[in-house]
Design an enzyme around this catalytic site. Sequence first.
Site, PDB file in Angstrom:
ATOM      1  N   GLU A  16       0.713  -0.727  -0.080  1.00 46.08           N
ATOM      2  CA  GLU A  16      -0.124   0.399   0.031  1.00 46.08           C
ATOM      3  C   GLU A  16       0.742   1.152  -0.123  1.00 46.08           C
ATOM      4  O   GLU A  16       0.472   2.044   0.496  1.00 46.08           O
ATOM      5  CB  GLU A  16      -0.916   0.182   1.255  1.00 46.08           C
ATOM      6  CG  GLU A  16      -1.996  -1.288   1.211  1.00 46.08           C
ATOM      7  CD  GLU A  16      -3.159  -1.120   0.282  1.00 46.08           C
ATOM      8  OE1 GLU A  16      -2.938   0.301  -0.375  1.00 46.08           O
ATOM      9  OE2 GLU A  16      -4.070  -2.130  -0.160  1.00 46.08           O
TER      10      GLU A  16
HETATM   11  C1  LIG Z   1       3.080  -9.886  -0.162  1.00 43.03           C
HETATM   12  C2  LIG Z   1       3.170  -8.933  -0.981  1.00 43.03           C
HETATM   13  C3  LIG Z   1       1.828  -8.578  -1.388  1.00 43.03           C
HETATM   14  C4  LIG Z   1       1.410  -7.793  -2.094  1.00 43.03           C
HETATM   15  N1  LIG Z   1       0.087  -7.661  -2.709  1.00 43.03           N
HETATM   16  C5  LIG Z   1       0.362  -6.713  -3.905  1.00 43.03           C
HETATM   17  C6  LIG Z   1      -0.740  -6.921  -5.191  1.00 43.03           C
HETATM   18  O1  LIG Z   1      -1.590  -6.905  -4.372  1.00 43.03           O
HETATM   19  N2  LIG Z   1      -0.907  -5.884  -6.288  1.00 43.03           N
HETATM   20  C7  LIG Z   1      -0.030  -5.521  -5.967  1.00 43.03           C
HETATM   21  O2  LIG Z   1      -0.322  -4.748  -6.542  1.00 43.03           O
HETATM   22  N3  LIG Z   1       1.600  -5.539  -5.732  1.00 43.03           N
HETATM   23  C8  LIG Z   1       1.113  -6.162  -4.726  1.00 43.03           C
HETATM   24  N4  LIG Z   1       2.437  -6.204  -3.188  1.00 43.03           N
HETATM   25  C9  LIG Z   1       3.651  -4.974  -3.792  1.00 43.03           C
HETATM   26  C10 LIG Z   1       4.400  -4.384  -3.438  1.00 43.03           C
HETATM   27  O3  LIG Z   1       2.962  -2.853  -3.395  1.00 43.03           O
HETATM   28  C11 LIG Z   1       5.765  -3.200  -4.152  1.00 43.03           C
HETATM   29  O4  LIG Z   1       6.278  -4.377  -3.403  1.00 43.03           O
HETATM   30  C12 LIG Z   1       5.488  -2.270  -3.342  1.00 43.03           C
HETATM   31  O5  LIG Z   1       5.039  -1.575  -3.439  1.00 43.03           O
HETATM   32  C13 LIG Z   1       7.528  -1.877  -3.188  1.00 43.03           C
HETATM   33  O6  LIG Z   1       7.091  -2.050  -4.093  1.00 43.03           O
HETATM   34  P1  LIG Z   1       8.772  -3.144  -4.549  1.00 43.03           P
HETATM   35  O7  LIG Z   1       8.713  -4.326  -4.086  1.00 43.03           O
HETATM   36  O8  LIG Z   1       9.148  -2.086  -6.370  1.00 43.03           O
HETATM   37  O9  LIG Z   1      10.185  -1.937  -3.472  1.00 43.03           O
HETATM   38  P2  LIG Z   1      11.217  -0.551  -4.991  1.00 43.03           P
HETATM   39  O10 LIG Z   1       9.684   0.327  -5.008  1.00 43.03           O
HETATM   40  O11 LIG Z   1      12.165  -1.614  -5.464  1.00 43.03           O
HETATM   41  O12 LIG Z   1      11.077  -0.116  -3.556  1.00 43.03           O
HETATM   42  C14 LIG Z   1      12.496  -0.375  -2.623  1.00 43.03           C
HETATM   43  C15 LIG Z   1      12.637   0.362  -1.470  1.00 43.03           C
HETATM   44  O13 LIG Z   1      12.983   1.756  -2.186  1.00 43.03           O
HETATM   45  C16 LIG Z   1      12.235   2.905  -1.528  1.00 43.03           C
HETATM   46  N5  LIG Z   1      11.907   3.454  -2.910  1.00 43.03           N
HETATM   47  C17 LIG Z   1      11.537   3.174  -4.048  1.00 43.03           C
HETATM   48  N6  LIG Z   1      11.693   4.540  -4.138  1.00 43.03           N
HETATM   49  C18 LIG Z   1      11.840   5.070  -3.311  1.00 43.03           C
HETATM   50  C19 LIG Z   1      11.405   6.982  -3.869  1.00 43.03           C
HETATM   51  N7  LIG Z   1      11.359   7.340  -4.585  1.00 43.03           N
HETATM   52  N8  LIG Z   1      12.048   7.533  -2.711  1.00 43.03           N
HETATM   53  C20 LIG Z   1      12.766   7.450  -1.525  1.00 43.03           C
HETATM   54  N9  LIG Z   1      13.089   6.024  -1.477  1.00 43.03           N
HETATM   55  C21 LIG Z   1      12.086   5.347  -2.330  1.00 43.03           C
HETATM   56  C22 LIG Z   1      10.976   2.230  -1.335  1.00 43.03           C
HETATM   57  O14 LIG Z   1      10.697   2.659  -0.460  1.00 43.03           O
HETATM   58  C23 LIG Z   1      11.850   0.787  -0.210  1.00 43.03           C
HETATM   59  O15 LIG Z   1      12.266   1.228   0.892  1.00 43.03           O
HETATM   60  C24 LIG Z   1       2.671  -7.031  -2.569  1.00 43.03           C
HETATM   61  C25 LIG Z   1       3.836  -7.248  -2.041  1.00 43.03           C
HETATM   62  C26 LIG Z   1       4.535  -8.315  -1.335  1.00 43.03           C
HETATM   63  C27 LIG Z   1       6.168  -8.071  -0.892  1.00 43.03           C
END
Ligand SMILES: Cc1cc2nc3c(=O)[nH]c(=O)nc-3n(C[C@H](O)[C@H](O)[C@H](O)COP(=O)(O)OP(=O)(O)OC[C@H]3O[C@@H](n4cnc5c(N)ncnc54)[C@H](O)[C@@H]3O)c2cc1C
Lengths: 256, 601
Positions: B405
Site C-alpha cells: 500500500e
Molecule cells: C506479500 C506481498 C503482497 C503484495 N500484494 C500486491 C498486490 O496484491 N498487488 C500489487 O499490485 N502489488 C502487491 N505487492 C507489491 C507491493 O505493493 C510492492 O512490493 C511495493 O509497492 C514496493 O515495491 P517494490 O517491491 O518494487 O520496491 P521498490 O519500489 O524497489 O522499493 C525498494 C525500497 O526503495 C524505496 N524507494 C523506492 N522509491 C523511492 C523513492 N522515490 N524515494 C525514496 N525511497 C524509495 C522503498 O521505500 C523501498 O524501501 C505485494 C508485495 C508483497 C511483498
Amino acid sequence: MKIVVLMKQTFTTEARIELDGSGKPNDSKVKKVVNPYDEFAVEEAIQLVERKVAEKVTVVCLGPASAEEALRQCLAMGADEAVRVDSAGLEEADSSVVASVLAGAVKSMGYDLLLAGYVAVDDNAAQVAVRVAELLDIPQINVVSKLEVANGTATGWREADGRTEVLEVPLPALVTADKSLNKPRYPTLPNIMKAKKKPLEIKAPADFGINPPASKTRVVKYELPPPKSGAKIFKGTPAEAAAALVKALREEAKVV
Amino acid sequence: MTVEIRPRIKGYSFLLEETDPALVFTPEDFTDEHRQFIRTTREFVDQEIEPIREELEKLDRDLLKNTLKKAGEAGLFMIEVPEQYGGLGLDLISQMVVIENLGGSGGFAVAYGVQIGIGSEPILFFGNDEQKQRYLPRLASGEIIGAYGLTEPGSGSDALAARTSAALSEDGKHYILNGSKVFISNGGIADLYTVFGKVNGEHFTAFLIERGAPGFSIGAEEDKMGIKSSSTTTLTFQDVKVPVENVLGEIGKGHKIALNILNLGRIKLGVGVGGGIKQALGRAVRYGIQRKQFNTRLVDFPLIRQKIAGMVARAYASESMGYRTSGDIDEAIRAAGAHGEPTLDRQLATLEELSGECAINKVFDSECLDWVVDEAVQIHGGYGFIAEYKVEAGYRDARISRIYEGTNEINRLFISGNLFKRAMTGRLPLIGAVQKIQAAVLSPLEPYDGAGKPLADVAEAIFNAKRLYLFVGGVIAQRFMPDMDRISKEQEALAWMADMVIHIYALESAYLRAVKRIEAGDPPAESHADAVRYQMLDSTAVIEQSARTLLEGYFADDSLKTNLAVLRKFAKWPHVNRVELGRKLAKAAVEAEGYPFEVVS
Ligand SMILES: Cc1cc2nc3c(=O)[nH]c(=O)nc-3n(C[C@H](O)[C@H](O)[C@H](O)COP(=O)(O)OP(=O)(O)OC[C@H]3O[C@@H](n4cnc5c(N)ncnc54)[C@H](O)[C@@H]3O)c2cc1C
C-alpha cells in the site's frame, strides 16, 4: 406452530464481577450477552422453523432497555419478533417474581412450545423456566441435549447418571436446553441489518394484566469468591502427567 | 468536480486548528449494530480461522478458498458493495469494525482485505453498470475472489512505470495484453483480476481479466517471510485477449483508479493493523500473567510493565486515530451527499481530501505494529522465538505492512509533498499560519489558554507541537522558495516533517478521545488519560527530535542558533513521571488481561 423463547441478558462468563458501594454486583462495568444457555434455545427454535416444524419464533426478555441489544442479537440469529418486558421496579425481583411476570406475558402472547436455557450463568439458579411451566400448568422436559417435535408432542433426550432418558410430552410444553443441544450460529452481517427492521415491542407487566407479586427471597449479602491461587500444568506424556498429578494431590495438596 | 466540505473535514486542517472532541468518532460511540458486527466477526475468527490456523499457514489453496467462502456466507464481503449490487453498502465505520476484528488473522486477513479492497473497489468506483452487475454481486457473496495486479518486476513504488502493454486488435474487439506482474495477493486463488497496462505503451489503463483467459498464466506461490496463509504469485500475460468491454474506466485514466483506491486501502490497512496490535498486546499480557520467573509473574516486573504500557498507548493512539479518520470520511461523504445521494465521485473527492490522514494512519499503525509484535516476542522470551507460540507468526506477519500500500518511505514523501502542494495552491491556509507564527516568534510567546479544559497539559503540548511544526516547516520551505520543485528532492526534509505531522495527529486523536471520555464522566476515564500521557511522552520526543534534526540539516551557524532558540521556546512539554505512569497503565492491561479499552465483550 408458535415458539416463544425465554431469554435473559447476563454477564459474560469471563466478566470480572466487582461489588459497588452498596455491596451489589456492579452492573455498569461488566459486558453483557445473551445467556449462553438461552442461545441454545434460540438456535433450536430457529432450526425448528427451518425444518418447517414451527412457523414463528418470538423471544421474550424481562429486562432493562440495555437488554434490547441481546434481543436484537436473537432477531439477527433468525427469530421473528422480540418482546422486552420492562423490568423497571423489578431489579431486585427473585426467580418467583420473574417467572410470574414471564408466565403472564407468554400466556397472553400465545404459544405452542416454550424454550429456554435450563440455567442462567449469572445466578445459576435454574428456577425461572421450570416455574413458568408450573404456573402455566404445562408439562416440561429439562436439560435436554436433543429435541424432536412432531404431531403435537415434544420428545426430549437428557443425560442422567450413566444413562439417557427420553421423555415425551404433549404440547403445549416447556423444554429447557443443555449446552450439547446444538451449536448456536453467529448472525451474518445481512441478518444483523435485517433484524433492525424486525418488530421489537416494549411492554410493561401491566400491559399483560400482571401485577408482580413480592419476592419470596431476599439477598442478604453478596461476596466475591476468594482469589484463585495459580493453576499448575503437568507436562509430559499423559501417563507421566497423571502420575505427577497424583503425587501432587497426595503430597502438596494432601487431598488424596 | 468540487465538493463543499465542512471546514473541520479539510485535509490536514488539524495542524491549523483545534478540533471539538464532540465531533470526533471514537470506539465508545459504537452502536448496537457495530457491536453485533464485531461479535459476528470475532465468532467467525474463533470458529472458522483459529481452529485451522496451522493448516492455513501451509497455504492449502483449497482450504483458503473454502474459508473465504465461509466468510462470504457470513456476509463479511458485503460491507462496502452497494445494496443494488448485492451488498450492504455500509458506511466506513461499520466496515472498519469488521476489518479491524479480522486484522489479527495474518495471511487470511490479507486475502480478505484484498477481496473487499483492491479486489473489488476498482469496479465499485470505476466500473460501468454492466461491469458492476457482472462482478460485484459475486464478489460480495464470495462466489468469486478478486485480485489486483499493479506491481511489476521493474516497477514497484514507481507503479505508473508499468511495462505491461495493451494493443487494440485489428477488429477493435479486444486488447491484446503482454507483460507480467509480481507479488499479486490472491494471485493463486482469484477468479477476477484487475490488471494495469499501457495501451500502445503509453496510456495507463485498467483491465478486468478472468482466470482461464488463454495466454494468462499464474506463477508458483512465493515463499514468504510472513502472511504465509495468503497466496502471492506472479501473473504472466502472453497475447491475452481482453474484450473491450473489460476495460475499466477510461483508456489512459488508469492512474486515477490506482491512486484513488490507495486512499481507502491505506486507512483500511491501518485499522486492520490496529486489530493486530491489540491481538499481540493481549497475547503478551496473558502470557506474562501465567509465566513466572524468580517466583514472580512476568507482568509484575517493572520493565515488562513498561513494555506493556508502550503497547497500550500505541494501541490506543492507533485505534483513536483510525476511527477519527474513518468518522471524518463518513461525515464528509454524508455532508457532500446532503443534497442527494453521495455519488461515487463525491466519495472519491472526499477520500482525496483526506488522503494525507489516510497515509498517516498507514505509516503510524504499521510501525506501531512492528514495535508491538517485537516486544510481544520479547515478553515471551525464548518461547516467542518458537513457532508453537502465536506471537512468532505475528512477528513475521507484521513486517509486510510497512511495504505494501505504498512503502512507508513513499507514504512519508506523500504526506508532506501533498501538504506542500495544497499550501502552495492555497487549498490549505498554511502560509498565513506560518507567517503568524514567524511574527509571534519575535515577541514573548502567547501562552496557551487551557483554563478549565480537561487534560490541559496535553492540550498545551499539542498546541506547542503544532506551532513548532509550522515554524520548522515554514523556515525550511522558505529556504527553497520560490522554486518549490526543489523541496521534492529534499527527501529528508519531507520525511522528517511527515514524522512530526504523524505524531501530532496520533497524539491529538488519542487526546480527543480521552477528553470525550472525561466529559462523558466515564469511570475508566482515568486510564484513558494515562494512555494519552504515555503516548505524549513518545510523540513529543519524536516531534522535538525531528524538528531539531531538520534545523541542523538545513541551517548552520547563526541562523541555526536562532532557529534552535525558537525550537526551545516551543518545545515545552509537561513533566510526566514515566516510571509511575507506565506501571499504572500496564496495571490496567494486566487487570483486563489485554487491551483495557475494549468496548465489546
Ligand atoms: C506479500 C506481498 C503482497 C503484495 N500484494 C500486491 C498486490 O496484491 N498487488 C500489487 O499490485 N502489488 C502487491 N505487492 C507489491 C507491493 O505493493 C510492492 O512490493 C511495493 O509497492 C514496493 O515495491 P517494490 O517491491 O518494487 O520496491 P521498490 O519500489 O524497489 O522499493 C525498494 C525500497 O526503495 C524505496 N524507494 C523506492 N522509491 C523511492 C523513492 N522515490 N524515494 C525514496 N525511497 C524509495 C522503498 O521505500 C523501498 O524501501 C505485494 C508485495 C508483497 C511483498
